[in-house]
Design an enzyme around this catalytic site. Structure first.
Site, PDB file in Angstrom:
ATOM      1  N   LYS A  15       0.963  -1.269   0.041  1.00  9.33           N
ATOM      2  CA  LYS A  15      -0.046  -0.032  -0.067  1.00  9.33           C
ATOM      3  C   LYS A  15       0.753   1.338   0.092  1.00  9.33           C
ATOM      4  O   LYS A  15       0.651   2.263  -0.680  1.00  9.33           O
ATOM      5  CB  LYS A  15      -0.971   0.015   1.215  1.00  9.33           C
ATOM      6  CG  LYS A  15      -1.929  -1.175   1.188  1.00  9.33           C
ATOM      7  CD  LYS A  15      -3.024  -0.990   2.244  1.00  9.33           C
ATOM      8  CE  LYS A  15      -4.186  -1.929   1.813  1.00  9.33           C
ATOM      9  NZ  LYS A  15      -5.195  -1.800   3.026  1.00  9.33           N
ATOM     10  N   ASP A  73      10.713   6.584   5.824  1.00  8.02           N
ATOM     11  CA  ASP A  73      10.187   5.972   6.953  1.00  8.02           C
ATOM     12  C   ASP A  73       9.043   6.976   7.437  1.00  8.02           C
ATOM     13  O   ASP A  73       9.248   8.252   7.299  1.00  8.02           O
ATOM     14  CB  ASP A  73      11.365   5.939   7.972  1.00  8.02           C
ATOM     15  CG  ASP A  73      10.990   4.934   9.110  1.00  8.02           C
ATOM     16  OD1 ASP A  73      10.340   3.886   8.754  1.00  8.02           O
ATOM     17  OD2 ASP A  73      11.235   5.348  10.295  1.00  8.02           O
ATOM     18  N   PHE A 157      -4.400   2.660   5.339  1.00 10.78           N
ATOM     19  CA  PHE A 157      -3.679   1.595   6.200  1.00 10.78           C
ATOM     20  C   PHE A 157      -3.194   1.967   7.504  1.00 10.78           C
ATOM     21  O   PHE A 157      -3.133   3.064   7.702  1.00 10.78           O
ATOM     22  CB  PHE A 157      -2.610   0.853   5.355  1.00 10.78           C
ATOM     23  CG  PHE A 157      -1.422   1.609   4.970  1.00 10.78           C
ATOM     24  CD1 PHE A 157      -0.204   1.747   5.679  1.00 10.78           C
ATOM     25  CD2 PHE A 157      -1.587   2.359   3.714  1.00 10.78           C
ATOM     26  CE1 PHE A 157       0.679   2.610   5.059  1.00 10.78           C
ATOM     27  CE2 PHE A 157      -0.467   3.341   3.254  1.00 10.78           C
ATOM     28  CZ  PHE A 157       0.666   3.296   3.943  1.00 10.78           C
ATOM     29  N   GLY A 158      -2.673   1.065   8.412  1.00  8.95           N
ATOM     30  CA  GLY A 158      -1.874   1.667   9.649  1.00  8.95           C
ATOM     31  C   GLY A 158      -3.060   2.204  10.455  1.00  8.95           C
ATOM     32  O   GLY A 158      -4.145   1.393  10.772  1.00  8.95           O
ATOM     33  N   ARG A 186       2.819  11.844   3.598  1.00 12.65           N
ATOM     34  CA  ARG A 186       3.742  11.518   2.693  1.00 12.65           C
ATOM     35  C   ARG A 186       3.607  12.304   1.396  1.00 12.65           C
ATOM     36  O   ARG A 186       4.646  12.710   0.785  1.00 12.65           O
ATOM     37  CB  ARG A 186       3.351  10.099   2.296  1.00 12.65           C
ATOM     38  CG  ARG A 186       4.152   9.390   1.269  1.00 12.65           C
ATOM     39  CD  ARG A 186       4.063   7.852   1.111  1.00 12.65           C
ATOM     40  NE  ARG A 186       4.300   7.307   2.476  1.00 12.65           N
ATOM     41  CZ  ARG A 186       3.298   6.734   3.259  1.00 12.65           C
ATOM     42  NH1 ARG A 186       1.916   6.633   3.021  1.00 12.65           N
ATOM     43  NH2 ARG A 186       4.154   6.389   4.453  1.00 12.65           N
TER      44      ARG A 186
END
Length: 206
Positions: A15, A73, A157-158, A186
């Site tokens: 993803k 990251d 996600f997450g 991001r």
């Protein structure tokens, strides 16, 4: 001008790879996932910061493969938990990438925290390393929000279903992916990062 050299993306999170590919595609940057290189070991993310982990992943992968490499990251920092889960976001509950367990642990940790103290932010740190393992571009992006008491939405996600973006009154899990691509940590990191990457790769291609 010659075509830009292809870049390895040092991630196995499908993803996350999808999000990065969509951000890079309009700029003519061809990306190959690190899973296409069976000789590449999993880089241990043992840094104390997002920057340290991104740099390590990019440089180790670039050196091993002799290829231009992008690594990033990212994670969630909750103010009431002194910045946790932070760099341990993907393995907060112990096992890498178990979203359900991570969300449950976070909900339990925040159970007694009142609404006005449930502030948090996502962080993304992106790095480009050249084939010799030298960092050639880097950028950080952040997105602030608040942690809910229940999961909302199926997208992302997450911790996305728990992370409410105040301006939209929706979680990352509820927002349309196209909207998230513009406002996420991001997206903000890559907005600063991509012009650097294009400039560096163009210099190499000339």
């Amino acid at each position: 001008m010659s075509a830009l050299p292809s870049v390895v993306l040092a991630s196995r999170n499908k993803k996350k790879i999808g999000e990065v590919l969509e951000l890079l595609a309009p700029h003519g940057i061809a990306v190959v996932g690190v899973d296409q290189f069976p000789e590449m070991h999993e880089v241990e993310e043992d840094g104390a910061t997002f920057e340290a982990n991104a740099v390590k992943k990019a440089c180790e992968t670039a050196l091993k493969l002799g290829r231009w490499t992008i690594a990033e990251d990212s994670g969630l920092c909750v103010d009431a938990l002194h910045g946790a889960p932070g760099v341990y976001s993907a393995r907060y509950a112990g096992e890498q990438g178990k979203d359900e367990a991570n969300n449950l642990k976070l909900l339990e940790a925040l159970q007694a925290v009142p609404e006005h103290e449930r502030t948090a932010h996502y962080v993304c740190y992106a790095v480009l390393a050249d084939p010799h393992g030298k960092v050639r571009a880097a950028a950080e992006g952040r997105c602030g929000g608040r942690m809910l008491r229940e999961l909302r939405g199926e997208n992302g996600f997450g911790y996305d279903p728990l992370f409410l973006v105040p301006e939209y009154h929706r979680t990352f899990g509820e927002l349309d992916p196209a909207v998230k691509r513009h406002i996420s940590h991001r997206a903000r990191a890559f907005e600063r990062f991509i012009p650097q990457v294009v400039r560096v790769l163009q210099e190499v291609a000339e």
